[in-house]
Design an enzyme around this catalytic site. Structure first.
Site, PDB file in Angstrom:
ATOM      1  N   HIS A   1    -128.830  17.027  27.656  1.00 23.46           N
ATOM      2  CA  HIS A   1    -128.156  18.250  27.213  1.00 23.46           C
ATOM      3  C   HIS A   1    -128.470  18.474  25.742  1.00 23.46           C
ATOM      4  O   HIS A   1    -128.566  17.503  24.985  1.00 23.46           O
ATOM      5  CB  HIS A   1    -126.634  18.128  27.412  1.00 23.46           C
ATOM      6  CG  HIS A   1    -125.948  19.447  27.391  1.00 23.46           C
ATOM      7  ND1 HIS A   1    -125.576  20.058  26.222  1.00 23.46           N
ATOM      8  CD2 HIS A   1    -125.613  20.299  28.392  1.00 23.46           C
ATOM      9  CE1 HIS A   1    -125.017  21.221  26.514  1.00 23.46           C
ATOM     10  NE2 HIS A   1    -125.033  21.397  27.817  1.00 23.46           N
TER      11      HIS A   1
ATOM     12  N   ASP B   1    -124.311  19.610  35.938  1.00 24.88           N
ATOM     13  CA  ASP B   1    -124.979  19.993  37.178  1.00 24.88           C
ATOM     14  C   ASP B   1    -125.350  18.812  38.063  1.00 24.88           C
ATOM     15  O   ASP B   1    -125.789  19.001  39.189  1.00 24.88           O
ATOM     16  CB  ASP B   1    -126.246  20.796  36.861  1.00 24.88           C
ATOM     17  CG  ASP B   1    -125.897  22.195  36.417  1.00 24.88           C
ATOM     18  OD1 ASP B   1    -124.884  22.720  36.914  1.00 24.88           O
ATOM     19  OD2 ASP B   1    -126.618  22.751  35.580  1.00 24.88           O
TER      20      ASP B   1
HETATM   21  N1  ACO Z   1    -135.599  13.719  31.992  1.00 23.91           N
HETATM   22  C1  ACO Z   1    -136.494  13.009  31.251  1.00 23.91           C
HETATM   23  N2  ACO Z   1    -136.635  13.129  29.925  1.00 23.91           N
HETATM   24  C2  ACO Z   1    -135.849  14.006  29.302  1.00 23.91           C
HETATM   25  C3  ACO Z   1    -134.890  14.784  29.996  1.00 23.91           C
HETATM   26  C4  ACO Z   1    -134.777  14.610  31.395  1.00 23.91           C
HETATM   27  N3  ACO Z   1    -133.892  15.318  32.094  1.00 23.91           N
HETATM   28  N4  ACO Z   1    -134.234  15.591  29.123  1.00 23.91           N
HETATM   29  C5  ACO Z   1    -134.770  15.331  27.922  1.00 23.91           C
HETATM   30  N5  ACO Z   1    -135.737  14.376  28.015  1.00 23.91           N
HETATM   31  C6  ACO Z   1    -136.502  13.779  26.916  1.00 23.91           C
HETATM   32  C7  ACO Z   1    -137.587  14.721  26.420  1.00 23.91           C
HETATM   33  O1  ACO Z   1    -138.812  14.529  27.098  1.00 23.91           O
HETATM   34  C8  ACO Z   1    -137.659  14.340  24.955  1.00 23.91           C
HETATM   35  O2  ACO Z   1    -138.371  13.120  24.863  1.00 23.91           O
HETATM   36  P1  ACO Z   1    -139.300  12.825  23.556  1.00 23.91           P
HETATM   37  O3  ACO Z   1    -138.342  12.779  22.404  1.00 23.91           O
HETATM   38  O4  ACO Z   1    -139.951  11.528  23.864  1.00 23.91           O
HETATM   39  O5  ACO Z   1    -140.264  13.985  23.482  1.00 23.91           O
HETATM   40  C9  ACO Z   1    -136.210  14.031  24.583  1.00 23.91           C
HETATM   41  O6  ACO Z   1    -135.599  13.610  25.817  1.00 23.91           O
HETATM   42  C10 ACO Z   1    -135.445  15.235  24.022  1.00 23.91           C
HETATM   43  O7  ACO Z   1    -135.531  16.292  24.969  1.00 23.91           O
HETATM   44  P2  ACO Z   1    -135.644  17.834  24.613  1.00 23.91           P
HETATM   45  O8  ACO Z   1    -136.371  18.541  25.720  1.00 23.91           O
HETATM   46  O9  ACO Z   1    -136.194  17.980  23.227  1.00 23.91           O
HETATM   47  O10 ACO Z   1    -134.119  18.243  24.591  1.00 23.91           O
HETATM   48  P3  ACO Z   1    -133.553  19.716  24.596  1.00 23.91           P
HETATM   49  O11 ACO Z   1    -132.276  19.648  23.884  1.00 23.91           O
HETATM   50  O12 ACO Z   1    -134.578  20.680  24.111  1.00 23.91           O
HETATM   51  O13 ACO Z   1    -133.332  20.028  26.153  1.00 23.91           O
HETATM   52  C11 ACO Z   1    -132.367  20.066  28.312  1.00 23.91           C
HETATM   53  C12 ACO Z   1    -132.129  19.880  26.799  1.00 23.91           C
HETATM   54  C13 ACO Z   1    -133.137  21.371  28.568  1.00 23.91           C
HETATM   55  C14 ACO Z   1    -131.036  20.161  29.023  1.00 23.91           C
HETATM   56  C15 ACO Z   1    -133.176  18.843  28.831  1.00 23.91           C
HETATM   57  O14 ACO Z   1    -132.440  17.656  28.639  1.00 23.91           O
HETATM   58  C16 ACO Z   1    -133.576  18.991  30.293  1.00 23.91           C
HETATM   59  O15 ACO Z   1    -134.620  19.586  30.583  1.00 23.91           O
HETATM   60  N6  ACO Z   1    -132.730  18.476  31.253  1.00 23.91           N
HETATM   61  C17 ACO Z   1    -132.998  18.665  32.668  1.00 23.91           C
HETATM   62  C18 ACO Z   1    -132.543  20.054  33.104  1.00 23.91           C
HETATM   63  C19 ACO Z   1    -131.039  20.165  33.179  1.00 23.91           C
HETATM   64  O16 ACO Z   1    -130.360  19.309  33.730  1.00 23.91           O
HETATM   65  N7  ACO Z   1    -130.521  21.280  32.653  1.00 23.91           N
HETATM   66  C20 ACO Z   1    -129.096  21.582  32.704  1.00 23.91           C
HETATM   67  C21 ACO Z   1    -128.484  21.480  31.341  1.00 23.91           C
HETATM   68  S1  ACO Z   1    -126.739  21.748  31.444  1.00 23.91           S
HETATM   69  C22 ACO Z   1    -126.588  23.419  31.625  1.00 23.91           C
HETATM   70  O17 ACO Z   1    -127.356  24.195  31.152  1.00 23.91           O
HETATM   71  C23 ACO Z   1    -125.511  23.869  32.376  1.00 23.91           C
END
Ligand code: ACO
Length: 429
Positions: A306, A364
Site C-alpha cells: 500500500h 482487498d
Molecule cells: N508484490 C511484490 N512486490 C511489491 C508489491 C507486491 N504487491 N507491492 C510493492 N512491491 C515492491 C515494488 O516492486 C518495490 O520494490 P523495489 O523497491 O525493489 O523496486 C517496492 O515494493 C515499493 O513498491 P512501489 O510500487 O514503489 O509502491 P507504491 O506505493 O508505488 O505502490 C501499490 C503501492 C500500487 C498498492 C503496490 O503495493 C501494488 O501494486 N500492490 C498490488 C496491488 C494492490 O493490492 N492494490 C490495492 C491497493 S489498496 C487499494 O487501492 C484499495
C-alpha cells in the site's frame, strides 16, 4: 516546530510557512514558490505532495491507524451502519436519530432510476464489465437530473447526495440482474440500505430472498471499510474532475473509472484471479512468492502493499476476522482459496523481501473471498467497492467545493520534449 522554514534559491531567501494538522502531520506551504522563484516541485506519483487540507479521514500508515472524522475504523465497523457512516463522512458528525431517519428516507425516495434508463442495460454486450456499465450509467444520471447542480442550496445538495448514494446501488443491482438474464428487482421502501442491496441482488420472483442478518451485518462492515481513504487515486480523481465545476455525477463516474484499475480497487478481482491461478497450479505458494520478488517478472502479489500503510492495513485485519466468521456461518470455511490466501500471507510475511519493503495484506486481500462466499461474481467485486466508496467521494467533493480556497486543480510539469524547431512539409520528410 518553526512557523516557517527558509529556502535559498539562486541567492534569494524565501520563507515557506509550516502547516501542521490536528494529528501533527507537517507540511511546507509552497503555494507562493513559483510566483517568487519560478521553481516548481516535481513529485511523480505525488508521494510527498499534499493536494488539500481535509477534515474527513486520518490515516497513520506507520501505525496502521484509520479514523473517519476522528472515530477509529474498528469502532465504526463493529457498531455502526453504512448509512450512518455515510452521514458522518459527509456531514462531519454522527447523526442524531431524526437526522438519520431523514437521511435514510431520502436514500429510499431517491433509489429509483428513471425508467427509460433501464433500456440502456440492453445496449451493452453480454460480457461487458460491470464497472464499464456503472461508470457510464452514473455519468448518464446527469442527463436525467440536470437541474441538480445548484449546490449552494442545502436542499438541492441533500438531494443530489441522496441520489448518488441510492442510485449507484440500483444501477449495480440492475447490471447484476441483467448479466444473469434475470428481471430487475426494484428497491423496497421498508428495507434498510444493505438489506435492500442484498435483496435487489438475490431476490427472484420464483425464489424469494430471505434476508440473512449475518450477511446484512457483513455487507455493512464491508461498505464501511471501503467508505473513505483520504486522497487515494479515485478520490483525487473525483476532486480534480469536480474542481472544474463538472457536476457530481460526472465526478463520481470518473472516480469509478479510476477505481477500476488493478493497482487500486480492481485489486479485489485480481486477488481472486491470482488465488484461482495458484489453485489450478496445485496450490503451492512458493513459486508465486518467488515470481513476485523477481524483477524480471511483472507478477505482483495482488492484495499486498500500500502506498500509505507501511504496517498492517487495519481494514485487512477486520476483514480477515469477518471473512472467517462468515465462511463458518455459510459452511464454506473449507474454501480452497481461503487456505491458499492464508498460506500465501504466512509465506509473504515470513519473507525478507516483503518485510524489508513493509508489504502487508491490504483491504482487498480477503474481501474477494467474502464476496465469493456471498455468491457475488468476481467481476462485481470492484462495483461493491465503488458502492462503498461513494460517500467518501461525495464528502471530499463537498468539502472541496465549499472550501474558501476552492480553485480548479491544475498541476504543472517539467517539459522534456524538443526545443523549438520548424515544421517540415510532408514531401521533405
Ligand atoms: N508484490 C511484490 N512486490 C511489491 C508489491 C507486491 N504487491 N507491492 C510493492 N512491491 C515492491 C515494488 O516492486 C518495490 O520494490 P523495489 O523497491 O525493489 O523496486 C517496492 O515494493 C515499493 O513498491 P512501489 O510500487 O514503489 O509502491 P507504491 O506505493 O508505488 O505502490 C501499490 C503501492 C500500487 C498498492 C503496490 O503495493 C501494488 O501494486 N500492490 C498490488 C496491488 C494492490 O493490492 N492494490 C490495492 C491497493 S489498496 C487499494 O487501492 C484499495
Amino acid at each position: 516546530m518553526p512557523q516557517s522554514v527558509e529556502l535559498k534559491l539562486n541567492g534569494t531567501m524565501i520563507e515557506l510557512p509550516v502547516i501542521e494538522g490536528t494529528e501533527h502531520e507537517m507540511a511546507l506551504d509552497i503555494s507562493k514558490l513559483r510566483a517568487k522563484t519560478k521553481f516548481i516541485t516535481l513529485d511523480p506519483g505525488y508521494v510527498n505532495t499534499g493536494s488539500c487540507k481535509s477534515a474527513i479521514t486520518f490515516i497513520d500508515g506507520d501505525k496502521g491507524i484509520l479514523r473517519y472524522r476522528g472515530i477509529p475504523i474498528e469502532q465504526l465497523a463493529e457498531s455502526s451502519t453504512f448509512v450512518e457512516v455515510a452521514y458522518l463522512l459527509i456531514h462531519g458528525e454522527l447523526p442524531r436519530p431524526k437526522q438519520l431517519t431523514g437521511f435514510s428516507q431520502r436514500l429510499t425516495w431517491a433509489s429509483m432510476i428513471h425508467e427509460d434508463m433501464k433500456t440502456f442495460f440492453s445496449g451493452y454486450p453480454a460480457g461487458a464489465h460491470p464497472m464499464a456499465i456503472l461508470s457510464s450509467m452514473m455519468g448518464s444520471l446527469s442527463a436525467y437530473y440536470s437541474g441538480d447542480d445548484d449546490y449552494k442550496n442545502p436542499k438541492q445538495m441533500d438531494l443530489v447526495i441522496a441520489r448518488a448514494i441510492a442510485k449507484i446501488r440500483t444501477i449495480a443491482a440492475f447490471s447484476f440482474n441483467k448479466s444473469r438474464g434475470l428481471p430487475f428487482v426494484y428497491p423496497e421502501a421498508d428495507l434498510p440500505y444493505c438489506a435492500n442491496l442484498l435483496n435487489m441482488f438475490f431476490h427472484k420472483p420464483t425464489r424469494p430472498y430471505h434476508i440473512d442478518p449475518e450477511a446484512v451485518r457483513l455487507m455493512n462492515q464491508l461498505l464501511i471499510l471501503h467508505a473513505d481513504h483520504e486522497q487515494n487515486c479515485s478520490t483525487s480523481t473525483v476532486r480534480l474532475v469536480g474542481s472544474s465545476e463538472a457536476n457530481l455525477y460526472a465526478a463520481i463516474s470518473a472516480g469509478i473509472c479510476a477505481l477500476w484499475g488493478r493497482l487500486h480497487g480492481g485489486a479485489n478481482q485480481a486477488v481472486i484471479e491470482m488465488l484461482q491461478r495458484i489453485h489450478k497450479d496445485g496450490g503451492g505458494v512458493q513459486k508465486y512468492i518467488d515470481m513476485a520478488k523477481d524483477k524480471n517478472s511483472d507478477f505482483r502479489l495482488m492484495g499486498f502493499g500500500h502506498r500509505v500503510y507501511k504496517n498492517f492495513d487495519p481494514r485487512a485485519t477486520i476483514i480477515k476476522k469477518a471473512c472467517r466468521r462468515y465462511l463458518e456461518h455459510v459452511g464454506a470455511d473449507d474454501d480452497p482459496l481461503l487456505n491458499i490466501a492464508i498460506k500465501l500471507e504466512d509465506a509473504a510475511l515470513a519473507d525478507d523481501y516483503f518485510a524489508e519493503r513493509k508489504l502487508y495484506p491490504n483491504v482487498d486481500f480477503y474481501s474477494g473471498i467474502i464476496y465469493r462466499a456471498m455468491k457475488i461474481p468476481t467481476n462485481m467485486f470492484t462495483v461493491m467497492f465503488a458502492i462503498g466508496r461513494t460517500p467518501g467521494w461525495i464528502a471530499h467533493w463537498k468539502e472541496m467545493i465549499e472550501a474558501p480556497e476552492f480553485r480548479i486543480g491544475r498541476p504543472r510539469q517539467i517539459y522534456t520534449g524538443p526545443v523549438e524547431r520548424d515544421y517540415v512539409p510532408i514531401s521533405e520528410r
